[in-house]
Structure formats: C-alpha cells, structure tokens
Design an enzyme around this catalytic site. Structure first.
Site, PDB file in Angstrom:
ATOM      1  N   THR A  79       0.830  -1.215   0.000  1.00 44.70           N
ATOM      2  CA  THR A  79       0.000   0.000   0.000  1.00 44.70           C
ATOM      3  C   THR A  79       0.862   1.262   0.000  1.00 44.70           C
ATOM      4  O   THR A  79       1.936   1.306   0.588  1.00 44.70           O
ATOM      5  CB  THR A  79      -0.936   0.011   1.211  1.00 44.70           C
ATOM      6  N   ASP A 132       7.910  -5.844   7.643  1.00 47.77           N
ATOM      7  CA  ASP A 132       7.099  -4.615   7.577  1.00 47.77           C
ATOM      8  C   ASP A 132       7.986  -3.392   7.303  1.00 47.77           C
ATOM      9  O   ASP A 132       7.746  -2.312   7.819  1.00 47.77           O
ATOM     10  CB  ASP A 132       6.285  -4.419   8.876  1.00 47.77           C
ATOM     11  N   VAL A 139       0.260   4.899  15.594  1.00 51.80           N
ATOM     12  CA  VAL A 139       0.399   3.478  15.923  1.00 51.80           C
ATOM     13  C   VAL A 139       1.210   3.240  17.194  1.00 51.80           C
ATOM     14  O   VAL A 139       0.862   2.389  18.003  1.00 51.80           O
ATOM     15  CB  VAL A 139       0.977   2.689  14.720  1.00 51.80           C
ATOM     16  N   MET A 192     -15.520   3.015  19.210  1.00 55.11           N
ATOM     17  CA  MET A 192     -15.216   1.624  19.591  1.00 55.11           C
ATOM     18  C   MET A 192     -16.077   0.693  18.738  1.00 55.11           C
ATOM     19  O   MET A 192     -17.276   0.598  18.935  1.00 55.11           O
ATOM     20  CB  MET A 192     -15.520   1.444  21.089  1.00 55.11           C
TER      21      MET A 192
END
Ligand code: CA
Length: 701
Positions: A259, A324, A555, A663
C-alpha cells in the site's frame, strides 16, 4: 422582544462576517494552481502543498524568526479541536488561511492570524470502519487546488470540498472492494490537475494501488497497482507482468500488500510521480510467497508518469520484505553536488534503517548508509543496489530479534532538508522487533501478519526503545549531529532560513527548536502533549508564524504498550500557532481521574480461560488497546475502568454500545463467551497492575 432583536442582530453580524470569510477564502484559494505550486519557492509566506513545495523539503525561506531572537517566540493562539485521537497532519496555508485535517478525516479551515475556526467539514466516516485502521484513525493532510480542498477519508473516499464554504463539492469511492479493510490516512497530492491518492491496509490484507482523479470532476484518470493480482486474470499492465515471476504461492488471497499510504511526490521537471510502496500482506514472506522472490514492488520507490500512471523505474529497498519495512516514508527531492556533479536526487529514510540517495531520473542508487541500528543487513551493495542480508534475520527457523522493528527506524513523521546547511533532519527511532512465524490462515476480519503479534510488540523492555533527532549529511552519508531522547515517536521536522529546526518531543510533551547547523537547543514550549505532526511556517503582513498540530497519537501510542506509556504523554488535541512576542498560554490540564480498584475475578475463571482471553484480546483488541491491555494515553487505558464497564463487555463488543465513540463492534468474529474471556483477561491485567502500583503482593491464583 428586545432580547430577540439583539439576537437577530448578532446573527446578521455573524452572517455578514461569515460571508466576508467565505469571500476571502474563495479569493485566496481560487488561484492555487499548477503554476503557483511549481513556483512556490517565490511565495515564502505560503505553504501551498504537503511539503511546502513540490520538492517536499519542508524548508521555509522565512527568516524573521532566527536562532538569535527565538527567545521572543511565544504562543499566538491555540485552537482546541475537540478530539481524543492522533493529530498527524501537515497544514496547508494560503495567504493566512490554514487548512488541516484530523481524526476521522475531519477538515478544518482556520484564520491563521486569530485562530478563529472558519469552518469544519466532517465526512461522517462510519465509526465501525475504525476497526480497519492499523495505526489510528488519523489523517496526514489535505491538498488545496483552484478553490477546492481535497481529503482522503478513512473509509476510502476522496472528497472535494468548496474551500470558501466548507461544503462538499464532489466525492468518489476510491476502493476496488469495500469488503476489504482499506483505509486512507495519507494526504492527496495534485499533479497536472489530477488528485493522486493511495491507501493503507497491508497489516490486515489488501492489494495496494494508487489512483489519479480529475481535480475538477472527480473522474478517474489512471490507476497503478503496486503488486500483481490473481495470475488467472490478465496482468493490468507491463509493470504487473514484470512483477509476476517474483511472486509465489497464493498471495492474492490476502492481497499481497504494497500500500502507498504516505509518500506520493510529484516532480514537475521530469513529470514523474514517486510512490512510496509499503510492506507485504502478510508480513512473513514464507506465508505470503513461499519460496521467496523479490515480490515486486513491495518496499519500493516507484516512479510513474504523472499523466498516465505508466511505470518508468523502480528501486526496491527491501526485496522480499518480511519485517514490515515499508518504503512509504517521506521522500525529498533536491539537487545535490556529489563528486563534483549536480545530481537530481530523491532521498528517503525508510523503516529499514538505510538512508537512500537515488538518481531520480533513473532510479539508480547513488548511495545508501545506515542511519540507525540495523541488524537485518550489513550494507547495500553499490553495484547491484541490493541489501547484503544477514540470513538469521529472516526468522525461518525460529524467532529473531531484529533492528529496526515494524515501527521502523523512521516512520511517516516528516523529515526536512535545509539547503543552507545541506542537512536532512530525521526523527529517527531505535526499537527492536521480535519476529516469529505463526501458523497463518487468512481471515479478512482480523490482522494477517503471519507472525506472532504479541511477541512482536511486547518482547522488548520499554527502556530499550529510544528516539533521536538526527541531522544527516546526505552527500557524505553520515551523521552531522544527533539529539538523543529517552523515548521514540517524536515529531516531524521543519527547518527554516533562520538557522532553525522545529520538532516535537514525545517525552513530557514538548515542542522544541534547535539551531540547524549545530543542534543547539534554543527554545522549548510545553505543549502538554506529544507533538508528532510536521510543523509549518508561513507569513502574512510581514509577521512570520509557526503552526503545528499538537496531539499525541498514531500506531506507537496505541500499541507501544509500556514503551509508549514511558513518555508520560497526555492527550490534548489542538492547533498551535507561534509568533515573536506571542503571549498566550495554554489552559492547565485537568487532573487525571482516580484509577478504580478492579473487581476480583470470579472463582470459575481458570488459567485456561485467561490464556484464551489473552489470545482473543491480542488478535482483536491489540491494535487500539495495546499489548497486555496497556493503554498509552490517547485511548483510555481499559484496565482502569470500573466494575460496571467490565460487566458491559458483551454490550460493547457485540452490540456496539460505544460505536459512536469510535469503539467498533466484533459480533461477526466473537461469541458472547469469547467476549467474556476477553473481559476476564483485561480484568486480570487490571488486578496485576493494581497490585504493582500499590505494591500489594500478587494474589495467588
Ligand atoms: Ca505496515
């Protein structure tokens, strides 16, 4: 009656002021076009595109604020943005009007002189879509072009907003398959009247691609896939046919990844667009492409023609990526003097820890050196352009501790280049990763890494994770100076002609300035939160301003666990603007609520229940609530909730009681019994945390 008349009068005044604001925005944005952005160098007071100019150097030629007078720099205004998620956007500034984006792809227009909010545009992203986001529901910025503002939304739409009114002009669905967990967090770029946008989702399982749309109409012009699809179907183009033999197995079922979630840089001189391509889906190569292969064009920089999307060259930073190691990190274009020649270069410091200088006409490697601790490769071969790998790092036959981790030696946090010092300022990181192959079966409802996620994110003690502000000489390929920090995930950088570098520091939540030539700290502001975004500088009426989005997130703050918690950062979401003589102050933060005493576990909860609860938790909840349920700040630490919240897990997890608060529900993947097991796991973690904080001996279980 009189009150009503006054109220009506105020409304008229407000309406008149609103009309004036709209007219002004319309006037200043209408002329932002190809010519103006290409000549952005001649408009030092504006920040017209993501990295200020098409070269994305993030260098401001403004020099009213200098390393000599910076002691007078103070807060001009702060705008509270009423959000509790990460702020990563680089604002666009046109003649004093600021356009920025934030969580859930909301866009704001702000009067830069006063901090007055001119409009808010909410694309109403369905909150359930947050489950698809690996790395927070962030947005890294908008584009402005001929009276419109463009934003990519978390749920995969590209929207054009009327800059004057803040109302939608058009929207288009960029997704090829809405059942796949794609997200958009990156900023669109505009080249030759086309809006170019990619997406994310490779942790969960998608096929990467980039699409160009006509900026006026939203009509698709071209699409470039970054990895091949199912070989039973014809390859889309020559680039895909070329990539196909470098793949094995059934990668297309998980999507293959690749991506383009951040860097997309346009080079008007060569009419090329450089795409930073991400990691594979799944991460573990033996699960993705058994038998190996380079897996083109994962972890590559790909140059395509701006008008057609046709590939011109590629350079793969990490062939057959299994860690990654995305090459999506920010790309800077510059003309550098190398060995007596002017070279048109492209520079990138991707996750894998090497600083690359490429010839941007051809993609040929000029040089690559380590800018951080790197244990997966010993160097890059100058002749072949390929890394010299250290075989054990591929974790074929057991777990491996590898530097850098999946967080990267550098992530999306913008780096900047100062042509006066010749240095690149990189927010660098030192975080080890533990990689271990795990039995893998593709499930589109969860993350699909092919590695043990729990080990990856928890197997290092917090004190080994660190960060730095690194000043790097791209010609000599070596460090000029470095400021070390105790914790990683520090801010993007801005450098200015006033011999300055601005940069957010996570630990304690500071916004700091250093001298660009020597790295001497000359200014610091208590931002009350970690500043991760890239700052900008702009001017109006002769006054120079520095603006930055201040809001810890992304993240690392979500799943960095104890290492992220070690920053001590609190969450506050604001836009901050500084000027010489600024005298404003931030409101003091409210006291943190007391941590409730967790309820005891019922007697029927066994070790087996907790073990299964841990597995289910880490499969489904880890990305937002952290390893071991250690929340690092921006989302409430779910260990620190009361008994009634623990009792509500079925309502929250299965019925979606808190979807409107961001959530998501998991009724498609969890049963009521499984929701209860997750609850008991989190509750056990809460009890252990309570005992640790209160130095109570651990209860026997
Ligand atoms: Ca990734």
């Amino acid at each position: 009656m009189r009150t009503l008349m006054i109220a009506a009068g105020l409304c008229l005044v407000a309406a008149a002021s609103h009309a004036q604001d709209s007219a002004r925005i319309k006037e200043v944005t209408a002329t932002v076009d190809a010519k103006r952005i290409q000549n952005a160098e001649s408009e030092p007071g504006n920040w017209l595109t993501h990295g200020r100019t098409y070269s994305e150097q993030r260098y401001s030629p403004l020099d009213k604020i200098t390393d000599k007078n910076i002691g007078e720099l103070g807060l001009g205004w702060a705008l509270d943005l009423d959000t509790n998620r990460g702020l990563e956007a680089t604002p666009i500034v046109v003649d004093g009007v600021i356009f920025a984006s934030g969580p859930w792809s909301v866009v704001w227009a702000v009067d830069g002189r006063t901090g007055k909010l001119l409009w808010t545009f909410d694309p109403e992203v369905p909150r359930q879509w947050g489950r698809n986001a690996c790395c927070d529901v962030v947005n890294r910025g908008v584009a402005v072009w001929k009276g419109k503002v463009y934003v990519g939304t978390l749920d995969g739409r590209l929207m054009a907003i009327d800059a004057a009114t803040g109302k939608k002009a058009w929207e288009t669905d960029t997704l090829i398959d809405r059942s796949r967990p794609y997200t958009i967090t990156g900023a669109p770029r505009i080249a030759n009247g086309k809006v170019i946008i990619g997406n994310g989702g490779a942790e969960l399982g998608v096929r990467g691609y980039v699409t160009a749309y006509d900026a006026e109409t939203g009509k698709q012009v071209w699409r470039f896939f970054t990895v091949p699809g199912n070989p039973a179907e014809p390859a889309e183009n020559a680039a895909m046919a070329r990539a196909l033999p470098t793949w094995h197995g059934r990668w297309w079922e998980t999507g293959g990844g690749g991506t383009v979630w951040d860097a997309i840089v346009y080079d008007p001189e060569l009419d090329l667009v450089y795409l930073g391509v991400g990691n594979g889906s799944p991460w573990a190569q033996q699960a993705r492409s058994p038998g190996g292969g380079d897996n083109l064009y994962l972890s590559s920089i790909v140059a395509v023609r701006a008008d057609t999307g046709e590939m011109v060259w590629w350079y793969q930073t990490t062939p057959g990526d299994t860690w990654d190691y995305t090459a999506t990190q920010p790309i800077i274009l510059a003309d550098l003097q190398i060995e007596g020649k002017t070279r048109k270069v492209l520079m990138q410091a991707p996750k894998n820890g090497f600083f690359y200088v490429l010839d941007r006409r051809t993609g040929q490697l000029i040089s690559a050196e380590k800018f951080a601790t790197v244990t997966w490769a010993s160097g890059v071969d100058k002749t072949t352009g390929r890394p010299i790998e250290i075989p054990a790092a591929r974790y074929f036959s057991g777990p491996a501790v590898v530097f850098p981790s999946a967080f990267g030696a550098h992530s999306w946090h913008p780096m900047s280049f100062n042509p006066k010092t010749g240095l690149v300022y990189i927010p660098a990181m030192e975080i080890p990763g533990v990689y271990n192959v795990k039995d893998y079966k593709y499930d589109k409802r969860t993350w699909n890494l092919g590695t043990d996620t729990l080990e990856t994110f928890t197997a290092f003690p917090p004190e080994v994770a660190a960060g730095s502000l690194l000043a790097w000489d791209p010609v000599k390929q070596k460090e000029a100076w470095r400021i070390k920090y105790e914790t990683p995930w520090n801010g993007g950088t801005l450098t200015t002609a006033g011999n300055l570098v601005f940069h957010g520091v996570a630990k304690g939540g500071k916004f700091v300035a250093y001298t660009a030539d020597t790295g001497k700290k000359v200014w610091e502001f208590d931002a009350q939160t970690g500043v991760v975004a890239g700052p900008v500088s702009w001017s109006v009426d002769g006054e120079q301003y520095i603006t930055v989005m201040a809001g810890w997130g992304g993240v690392f703050s979500l799943l960095g666990g104890d290492a992220a918690k070690a920053t001590g950062v609190r969450y506050v979401g604001r836009m901050l603007t500084f000027k010489l003589g600024g005298k404003q102050t931030l409101k003091p933060l409210a006291e943190l609520p007391a941590i409730p005493v967790p309820p005891p576990l019922p007697a029927h909860v066994t070790e087996a229940t907790l073990k299964e609860g841990s597995r289910l938790y880490h499969m489904n909840c880890l990305p937002c609530h952290g390893p071991g349920a250690v929340g690092a700040g921006q989302i409430r630490d779910i260990r620190h909730t009361d008994a009634s919240m623990f009792d509500s897990y079925p309502q929250i997890l299965l019925e979606g009681a808190f979807v409107s608060r961001g959530m998501p529900k998991f009724d498609d993947i969890l049963s009521k019994e499984e929701a209860e097991k997750i609850r008991y796991f989190v509750q056990a973690q809460a009890i252990a945390d309570h005992e640790k904080r209160n130095k109570v001996p651990a209860t026997k279980r």
